[in-house]
Design an enzyme around this catalytic site. Structure first.
Site, PDB file in Angstrom:
ATOM      1  N   CYS A   1     -67.280  34.508 -28.013  1.00 18.59           N
ATOM      2  CA  CYS A   1     -67.586  35.049 -26.679  1.00 18.59           C
ATOM      3  C   CYS A   1     -69.052  35.495 -26.622  1.00 18.59           C
ATOM      4  CB  CYS A   1     -66.657  36.227 -26.388  1.00 18.59           C
ATOM      5  SG  CYS A   1     -67.114  37.137 -24.908  1.00 18.59           S
TER       6      CYS A   1
ATOM      7  N   HIS B   1     -67.688  41.869 -16.775  1.00 22.91           N
ATOM      8  CA  HIS B   1     -69.021  42.442 -16.603  1.00 22.91           C
ATOM      9  C   HIS B   1     -69.223  42.862 -15.164  1.00 22.91           C
ATOM     10  CE1 HIS B   1     -69.167  38.067 -16.209  1.00 22.91           C
ATOM     11  NE2 HIS B   1     -70.091  38.222 -15.276  1.00 22.91           N
TER      12      HIS B   1
ATOM     13  N   HIS C   1     -72.024  43.330 -12.392  1.00 21.83           N
ATOM     14  CA  HIS C   1     -73.403  43.090 -11.988  1.00 21.83           C
ATOM     15  C   HIS C   1     -73.864  44.291 -11.163  1.00 21.83           C
ATOM     16  CE1 HIS C   1     -73.479  38.548 -12.547  1.00 21.83           C
ATOM     17  NE2 HIS C   1     -72.182  38.732 -12.469  1.00 21.83           N
TER      18      HIS C   1
ATOM     19  N   CYS D   1     -69.521  39.284 -26.262  1.00 21.58           N
ATOM     20  CA  CYS D   1     -69.159  39.948 -27.522  1.00 21.58           C
ATOM     21  C   CYS D   1     -70.300  39.805 -28.525  1.00 21.58           C
ATOM     22  CB  CYS D   1     -67.882  39.364 -28.102  1.00 21.58           C
ATOM     23  SG  CYS D   1     -66.358  39.979 -27.349  1.00 21.58           S
TER      24      CYS D   1
ATOM     25  N   HIS E   1     -65.986  37.421 -20.162  1.00 19.45           N
ATOM     26  CA  HIS E   1     -65.973  38.774 -20.721  1.00 19.45           C
ATOM     27  C   HIS E   1     -66.350  39.663 -19.545  1.00 19.45           C
ATOM     28  CE1 HIS E   1     -67.074  41.684 -24.213  1.00 19.45           C
ATOM     29  NE2 HIS E   1     -67.294  42.361 -23.073  1.00 19.45           N
TER      30      HIS E   1
ATOM     31  N   ASN F   1     -67.373  39.486 -10.478  1.00 16.03           N
ATOM     32  CA  ASN F   1     -66.776  38.177 -10.254  1.00 16.03           C
ATOM     33  C   ASN F   1     -65.553  38.044 -11.158  1.00 16.03           C
ATOM     34  OD1 ASN F   1     -68.789  37.380  -8.413  1.00 16.03           O
ATOM     35  ND2 ASN F   1     -70.143  36.789 -10.086  1.00 16.03           N
TER      36      ASN F   1
HETATM   37  P1  5GP Z   1     -70.708  35.591 -13.730  1.00 22.38           P
HETATM   38  O1  5GP Z   1     -70.983  34.377 -12.901  1.00 22.38           O
HETATM   39  O2  5GP Z   1     -69.797  35.297 -14.885  1.00 22.38           O
HETATM   40  O3  5GP Z   1     -70.249  36.765 -12.904  1.00 22.38           O
HETATM   41  O4  5GP Z   1     -72.097  36.055 -14.287  1.00 22.38           O
HETATM   42  C1  5GP Z   1     -72.582  35.754 -15.571  1.00 22.38           C
HETATM   43  C2  5GP Z   1     -74.011  36.247 -15.628  1.00 22.38           C
HETATM   44  O5  5GP Z   1     -74.409  36.239 -16.977  1.00 22.38           O
HETATM   45  C3  5GP Z   1     -75.003  35.374 -14.856  1.00 22.38           C
HETATM   46  O6  5GP Z   1     -75.661  36.152 -13.865  1.00 22.38           O
HETATM   47  C4  5GP Z   1     -75.957  34.874 -15.937  1.00 22.38           C
HETATM   48  O7  5GP Z   1     -77.302  34.788 -15.501  1.00 22.38           O
HETATM   49  C5  5GP Z   1     -75.769  35.895 -17.040  1.00 22.38           C
HETATM   50  N1  5GP Z   1     -75.981  35.388 -18.373  1.00 22.38           N
HETATM   51  C6  5GP Z   1     -75.485  34.213 -18.881  1.00 22.38           C
HETATM   52  N2  5GP Z   1     -75.867  34.066 -20.166  1.00 22.38           N
HETATM   53  C7  5GP Z   1     -76.626  35.152 -20.482  1.00 22.38           C
HETATM   54  C8  5GP Z   1     -77.304  35.563 -21.670  1.00 22.38           C
HETATM   55  O8  5GP Z   1     -77.287  34.909 -22.719  1.00 22.38           O
HETATM   56  N3  5GP Z   1     -77.988  36.741 -21.618  1.00 22.38           N
HETATM   57  C9  5GP Z   1     -78.009  37.507 -20.486  1.00 22.38           C
HETATM   58  N4  5GP Z   1     -78.717  38.645 -20.541  1.00 22.38           N
HETATM   59  N5  5GP Z   1     -77.386  37.150 -19.352  1.00 22.38           N
HETATM   60  C10 5GP Z   1     -76.690  35.988 -19.341  1.00 22.38           C
HETATM   61 ZN    ZN Z   2     -66.095  39.066 -25.255  1.00 25.42          ZN
END
Ligand code: 5GP
Ligand code: ZN
Length: 116
Positions: free
Chosen positions: A4, A99, A101, A7, A97, A86
């Site tokens: 992950c 999160h 925003h 993680c 995982h 999301n």
């Molecule tokens: P989701 O679409 O799952 O809600 O958002 C995932 C977020 O993780 C995206 O905004 C993307 O830019 C961010 N993200 C993806 N990979 C990485 C990473 O390796 N490092 C960081 N800091 N952010 C990431």
């Molecule tokens: Zn995780």
């Protein structure tokens, strides 16, 4: 969760621009920011999504929201921000995982969603 992404960030195996950390949660800059302020707050313990939480996750979920205003202010969004979680396929969750925003910046982030 060996594979992950978040993680791995929580374990320090992948670098991230951290802005806050305690025993339970970690906050860092999104790698591809959508606004001048774009932070991600994660539980250090793997939780897949808001669709998989249970009552026992309530304290860490609460902590993730309680620190949001302070982090937004410290990072340059002094007068509000938006929280987005999301979830799943319909919510267009890309990283599996949980999160939060935090998006903001000196200027308003704009309307919530395009209305159907
Ligand atoms: P989701 O679409 O799952 O809600 O958002 C995932 C977020 O993780 C995206 O905004 C993307 O830019 C961010 N993200 C993806 N990979 C990485 C990473 O390796 N490092 C960081 N800091 N952010 C990431
Ligand atoms: Zn995780």
């Amino acid at each position: 969760m060996d594979d992950c992404l978040f993680c791995k960030i929580a374990r320090g195996e992948i670098p991230a621009r951290k802005v806050y950390e305690d025993n339970d949660v970690l906050a860092f800059h999104d790698i591809n920011p959508a606004r001048p302020v774009h932070l991600l707050v994660i539980p250090k313990r793997h939780i897949t999504s808001l669709a998989t939480v249970s009552e026992s996750d309530a304290p860490v979920l609460g902590k993730m929201l309680v620190i949001a205003d302070r982090l937004a202010r410290e990072q340059g969004s002094p007068d509000g921000f938006r929280v987005i979680i999301n979830t799943g396929r319909i919510g267009h969750q890309e990283v599996q995982h949980l999160h939060v925003h935090i998006v903001g910046g000196p200027d308003p982030v704009g309307p919530m969603l395009k209305r159907i």
